[in-house]
Design an enzyme around this catalytic site. Sequence first.
Site, PDB file in Angstrom:
ATOM      1  N   LEU A  38      -7.354 175.102  15.309  1.00  0.00           N
ATOM      2  CA  LEU A  38      -8.083 174.453  14.216  1.00  0.00           C
ATOM      3  C   LEU A  38      -7.629 174.985  12.861  1.00  0.00           C
ATOM      4  O   LEU A  38      -7.573 174.256  11.873  1.00  0.00           O
ATOM      5  CB  LEU A  38      -9.588 174.708  14.368  1.00  0.00           C
ATOM      6  CG  LEU A  38     -10.443 174.142  13.236  1.00  0.00           C
ATOM      7  CD1 LEU A  38     -10.979 172.767  13.601  1.00  0.00           C
ATOM      8  CD2 LEU A  38     -11.578 175.072  12.858  1.00  0.00           C
TER       9      LEU A  38
ATOM     10  N   TYR B 180      -8.456 168.338  14.683  1.00  0.00           N
ATOM     11  CA  TYR B 180      -8.719 167.939  13.298  1.00  0.00           C
ATOM     12  C   TYR B 180     -10.058 167.208  13.249  1.00  0.00           C
ATOM     13  O   TYR B 180     -10.257 166.235  13.975  1.00  0.00           O
ATOM     14  CB  TYR B 180      -7.583 167.034  12.801  1.00  0.00           C
ATOM     15  CG  TYR B 180      -7.702 166.615  11.347  1.00  0.00           C
ATOM     16  CD1 TYR B 180      -7.904 167.561  10.342  1.00  0.00           C
ATOM     17  CD2 TYR B 180      -7.612 165.276  10.986  1.00  0.00           C
ATOM     18  CE1 TYR B 180      -8.016 167.180   9.020  1.00  0.00           C
ATOM     19  CE2 TYR B 180      -7.713 164.885   9.648  1.00  0.00           C
ATOM     20  CZ  TYR B 180      -7.913 165.853   8.672  1.00  0.00           C
ATOM     21  OH  TYR B 180      -8.025 165.473   7.353  1.00  0.00           O
TER      22      TYR B 180
ATOM     23  N   GLU C 236     -20.062 168.496   2.914  1.00  0.00           N
ATOM     24  CA  GLU C 236     -21.053 168.938   3.905  1.00  0.00           C
ATOM     25  C   GLU C 236     -22.440 168.746   3.296  1.00  0.00           C
ATOM     26  O   GLU C 236     -22.756 169.395   2.297  1.00  0.00           O
ATOM     27  CB  GLU C 236     -20.852 170.423   4.230  1.00  0.00           C
ATOM     28  CG  GLU C 236     -19.456 170.750   4.759  1.00  0.00           C
ATOM     29  CD  GLU C 236     -19.265 172.251   4.991  1.00  0.00           C
ATOM     30  OE1 GLU C 236     -20.200 173.043   4.745  1.00  0.00           O
ATOM     31  OE2 GLU C 236     -18.158 172.629   5.402  1.00  0.00           O
TER      32      GLU C 236
ATOM     33  N   CYS D 185      -6.965 150.307  12.775  1.00  0.00           N
ATOM     34  CA  CYS D 185      -5.721 150.750  13.433  1.00  0.00           C
ATOM     35  C   CYS D 185      -5.939 150.809  14.946  1.00  0.00           C
ATOM     36  O   CYS D 185      -7.054 150.663  15.451  1.00  0.00           O
ATOM     37  CB  CYS D 185      -5.290 152.111  12.893  1.00  0.00           C
ATOM     38  SG  CYS D 185      -6.343 153.477  13.425  1.00  0.00           S
TER      39      CYS D 185
ATOM     40  N   CYS E 116      -8.615 153.486  15.921  1.00  0.00           N
ATOM     41  CA  CYS E 116      -9.974 153.075  15.550  1.00  0.00           C
ATOM     42  C   CYS E 116     -10.455 151.975  16.487  1.00  0.00           C
ATOM     43  O   CYS E 116     -11.588 152.009  16.972  1.00  0.00           O
ATOM     44  CB  CYS E 116     -10.003 152.569  14.109  1.00  0.00           C
ATOM     45  SG  CYS E 116      -9.997 153.897  12.886  1.00  0.00           S
TER      46      CYS E 116
ATOM     47  N   CYS F 123     -10.194 153.858   8.966  1.00  0.00           N
ATOM     48  CA  CYS F 123      -9.882 152.498   8.510  1.00  0.00           C
ATOM     49  C   CYS F 123     -10.590 151.425   9.329  1.00  0.00           C
ATOM     50  O   CYS F 123     -10.833 150.330   8.836  1.00  0.00           O
ATOM     51  CB  CYS F 123      -8.369 152.272   8.507  1.00  0.00           C
ATOM     52  SG  CYS F 123      -7.649 152.015  10.149  1.00  0.00           S
TER      53      CYS F 123
ATOM     54  N   HIS G 167     -10.439 175.401  -2.210  1.00  0.00           N
ATOM     55  CA  HIS G 167      -9.069 175.025  -2.592  1.00  0.00           C
ATOM     56  C   HIS G 167      -9.085 174.094  -3.812  1.00  0.00           C
ATOM     57  O   HIS G 167      -8.278 174.234  -4.730  1.00  0.00           O
ATOM     58  CB  HIS G 167      -8.354 174.305  -1.441  1.00  0.00           C
ATOM     59  CG  HIS G 167      -8.052 175.184  -0.265  1.00  0.00           C
ATOM     60  ND1 HIS G 167      -7.230 176.279  -0.350  1.00  0.00           N
ATOM     61  CD2 HIS G 167      -8.454 175.122   1.026  1.00  0.00           C
ATOM     62  CE1 HIS G 167      -7.158 176.861   0.842  1.00  0.00           C
ATOM     63  NE2 HIS G 167      -7.896 176.179   1.683  1.00  0.00           N
TER      64      HIS G 167
ATOM     65  N   THR H 269     -12.228 173.869   1.928  1.00  0.00           N
ATOM     66  CA  THR H 269     -11.587 172.772   1.181  1.00  0.00           C
ATOM     67  C   THR H 269     -12.090 172.732  -0.262  1.00  0.00           C
ATOM     68  O   THR H 269     -11.310 172.521  -1.202  1.00  0.00           O
ATOM     69  CB  THR H 269     -11.909 171.422   1.873  1.00  0.00           C
ATOM     70  OG1 THR H 269     -11.458 171.500   3.219  1.00  0.00           O
ATOM     71  CG2 THR H 269     -11.245 170.251   1.180  1.00  0.00           C
TER      72      THR H 269
ATOM     73  N   ILE I  39     -16.618 178.752  10.774  1.00  0.00           N
ATOM     74  CA  ILE I  39     -16.366 177.902  11.955  1.00  0.00           C
ATOM     75  C   ILE I  39     -16.151 178.756  13.199  1.00  0.00           C
ATOM     76  O   ILE I  39     -16.716 178.476  14.263  1.00  0.00           O
ATOM     77  CB  ILE I  39     -15.186 176.941  11.688  1.00  0.00           C
ATOM     78  CG1 ILE I  39     -15.515 176.066  10.458  1.00  0.00           C
ATOM     79  CG2 ILE I  39     -14.930 176.058  12.907  1.00  0.00           C
ATOM     80  CD1 ILE I  39     -14.420 175.089  10.069  1.00  0.00           C
TER      81      ILE I  39
ATOM     82  N   CYS J 178     -17.342 174.426   1.784  1.00  0.00           N
ATOM     83  CA  CYS J 178     -16.254 174.527   2.763  1.00  0.00           C
ATOM     84  C   CYS J 178     -15.030 175.134   2.082  1.00  0.00           C
ATOM     85  O   CYS J 178     -14.901 175.083   0.854  1.00  0.00           O
ATOM     86  CB  CYS J 178     -15.939 173.119   3.259  1.00  0.00           C
ATOM     87  SG  CYS J 178     -14.440 172.986   4.250  1.00  0.00           S
TER      88      CYS J 178
HETATM   89  P1  NAD Z   1     -12.286 180.914   6.684  1.00  0.00           P
HETATM   90  O1  NAD Z   1     -11.072 180.943   5.851  1.00  0.00           O
HETATM   91  O2  NAD Z   1     -13.588 181.322   6.100  1.00  0.00           O
HETATM   92  O3  NAD Z   1     -12.053 181.782   8.008  1.00  0.00           O
HETATM   93  C1  NAD Z   1     -10.820 182.273   8.427  1.00  0.00           C
HETATM   94  C2  NAD Z   1     -11.025 183.707   8.872  1.00  0.00           C
HETATM   95  O4  NAD Z   1      -9.827 184.186   9.482  1.00  0.00           O
HETATM   96  C3  NAD Z   1     -11.363 184.659   7.723  1.00  0.00           C
HETATM   97  O5  NAD Z   1     -12.600 185.292   7.964  1.00  0.00           O
HETATM   98  C4  NAD Z   1     -10.203 185.626   7.716  1.00  0.00           C
HETATM   99  O6  NAD Z   1     -10.591 186.948   7.361  1.00  0.00           O
HETATM  100  C5  NAD Z   1      -9.734 185.551   9.186  1.00  0.00           C
HETATM  101  N1  NAD Z   1      -8.366 186.054   9.394  1.00  0.00           N
HETATM  102  C6  NAD Z   1      -7.365 186.200   8.497  1.00  0.00           C
HETATM  103  N2  NAD Z   1      -6.288 186.764   9.090  1.00  0.00           N
HETATM  104  C7  NAD Z   1      -6.607 186.974  10.388  1.00  0.00           C
HETATM  105  C8  NAD Z   1      -5.919 187.517  11.508  1.00  0.00           C
HETATM  106  N3  NAD Z   1      -4.660 187.967  11.417  1.00  0.00           N
HETATM  107  N4  NAD Z   1      -6.560 187.574  12.696  1.00  0.00           N
HETATM  108  C9  NAD Z   1      -7.824 187.134  12.811  1.00  0.00           C
HETATM  109  N5  NAD Z   1      -8.526 186.596  11.776  1.00  0.00           N
HETATM  110  C10 NAD Z   1      -7.933 186.518  10.596  1.00  0.00           C
HETATM  111  O7  NAD Z   1     -12.361 179.432   7.217  1.00  0.00           O
HETATM  112  P2  NAD Z   1     -13.391 178.527   8.067  1.00  0.00           P
HETATM  113  O8  NAD Z   1     -14.144 177.670   7.127  1.00  0.00           O
HETATM  114  O9  NAD Z   1     -14.141 179.296   9.102  1.00  0.00           O
HETATM  115  O10 NAD Z   1     -12.283 177.636   8.769  1.00  0.00           O
HETATM  116  C11 NAD Z   1     -11.433 178.206   9.735  1.00  0.00           C
HETATM  117  C12 NAD Z   1     -10.042 177.623   9.643  1.00  0.00           C
HETATM  118  O11 NAD Z   1     -10.076 176.232  10.009  1.00  0.00           O
HETATM  119  C13 NAD Z   1      -9.395 177.651   8.251  1.00  0.00           C
HETATM  120  O12 NAD Z   1      -8.009 177.891   8.405  1.00  0.00           O
HETATM  121  C14 NAD Z   1      -9.634 176.248   7.721  1.00  0.00           C
HETATM  122  O13 NAD Z   1      -8.674 175.866   6.778  1.00  0.00           O
HETATM  123  C15 NAD Z   1      -9.504 175.443   8.984  1.00  0.00           C
HETATM  124  N6  NAD Z   1     -10.211 174.157   9.035  1.00  0.00           N
HETATM  125  C16 NAD Z   1      -9.636 173.216   9.797  1.00  0.00           C
HETATM  126  C17 NAD Z   1     -10.273 172.005   9.962  1.00  0.00           C
HETATM  127  C18 NAD Z   1      -9.655 170.987  10.849  1.00  0.00           C
HETATM  128  O14 NAD Z   1     -10.187 169.872  10.911  1.00  0.00           O
HETATM  129  N7  NAD Z   1      -8.563 171.305  11.519  1.00  0.00           N
HETATM  130  C19 NAD Z   1     -11.505 171.757   9.350  1.00  0.00           C
HETATM  131  C20 NAD Z   1     -12.081 172.775   8.578  1.00  0.00           C
HETATM  132  C21 NAD Z   1     -11.429 173.989   8.442  1.00  0.00           C
HETATM  133 ZN    ZN Z   2      -7.912 153.797  11.717  1.00  0.00          ZN
END
Ligand code: NAD
Ligand code: ZN
Length: 343
Positions: free
Chosen positions: A262, A287, A64, A96, A99, A93, A43, A40, A175, A38
């Site tokens: 997202l 989220y 995952e 809360c 939950c 938890c 990072h 994450t 995603i 992922c």
């Molecule tokens: P990813 O970073 O692989 O995909 C993001 C895509 O956006 C990339 O392919 C990138 O080229 C594209 N992008 C960049 N600039 C753009 C623009 N201006 N217009 C259109 N597309 C553009 O990430 P992923 O694993 O598919 O996850 C998608 C997003 O969701 C990420 O930002 C991630 O951090 C986030 N995320 C959120 C949650 C949550 O629970 N909210 C969970 C997982 C991931």
């Molecule tokens: Zn809770």
Amino acid sequence: MLALVKVEAGPGLRLQDVPRPEIGINDVLIRVHKTGICGTDLHIESWDGWAAKTIVPPLVVGHEFVGDIVDVGSNVNDFSPGDLVSGEGHVTCGRCRHCMAGQRHLCANTVGLGVGRAGAFAEYVALPMTNIWHHWDGIDEEVAAIFDPFGNAVHTALAFEVHGEDVLVSGAGPIGLMAIPIVRHAGARHVVVSEPIKFRRELAMRMGATIAIDPRERDLKDVQHELGMVEGFDVALEMSGNAIALRSAISNMAHGGRIAVLGIPTGEITLDVNKIVFDQLTLRGIYGREMYESWYQMAVLVSSGIDIKPVITHRFDFREFEAAFAAARSGDSGKVIMDWGTA
Ligand code: NAD
Ligand code: ZN
């Protein structure tokens, strides 16, 4: 057991021999078969600002996974050794308000697997029984390994009614790519994907997009014109975390349009609130996954034939984790799977 460990503050991960996790009376121990990488994990591996303030080394990373249960705590009656399972990576938890109301995705005390507790890039992982999803018969193990991000896609894509609607997906990372067949299955009319990386635009077309554009080269208004859309997008799924993409979604919605957000931006974003007010837009943050409605929906979607498998583009043995992480980082990839050699 072998595990991928963030040994100390700073870049990199190390494959290390660490003790097998202990289980409490309410936990299950799982032998890991396959894992997905992922954003994450990237990072944490590169040790960016978010990782530096969030992660306390040493930590086994990853969340995952699919595997089979090898041991259960004395309080566990609903799972048995041999069950093929994945884990909900958000450990809530349980006490809360949310939950207690069965709204665990809203828990403010969530601890992340492979973020705040020992993760799944290991030969074994332990989780509370309340975090276990028992896969339905016939599931493909690679698909099962990515139920966590698939659940993000389901949660976002089905946040709003899409039947007969024109949907914008900004960001075709793993995603965003998985969201395409979901909204197709749910009856969307046009599914327009905006993504700068060519490899991912091509994958988006294979996964059912009506059209996939490079936002640097083509304006969404122009695409709407080509498709005969009159008022703008009804639903947008913001899956890039990019400020330009979110602004572009806001300025291309029909009145009353709904945007599920997202994507996680790296900082604050300035938005045209006048546009949100006068066009009466709804923005909803998403989220994680709903526990366990998103999981149920995934199982139903897979068993009714939607195919997310094309999102998996690379497969590695866990010992080749450096190559696996490089593939995931490259952008010329969808989902990258690491095999733990135990299936
Ligand atoms: P990813 O970073 O692989 O995909 C993001 C895509 O956006 C990339 O392919 C990138 O080229 C594209 N992008 C960049 N600039 C753009 C623009 N201006 N217009 C259109 N597309 C553009 O990430 P992923 O694993 O598919 O996850 C998608 C997003 O969701 C990420 O930002 C991630 O951090 C986030 N995320 C959120 C949650 C949550 O629970 N909210 C969970 C997982 C991931
Ligand atoms: Zn809770």
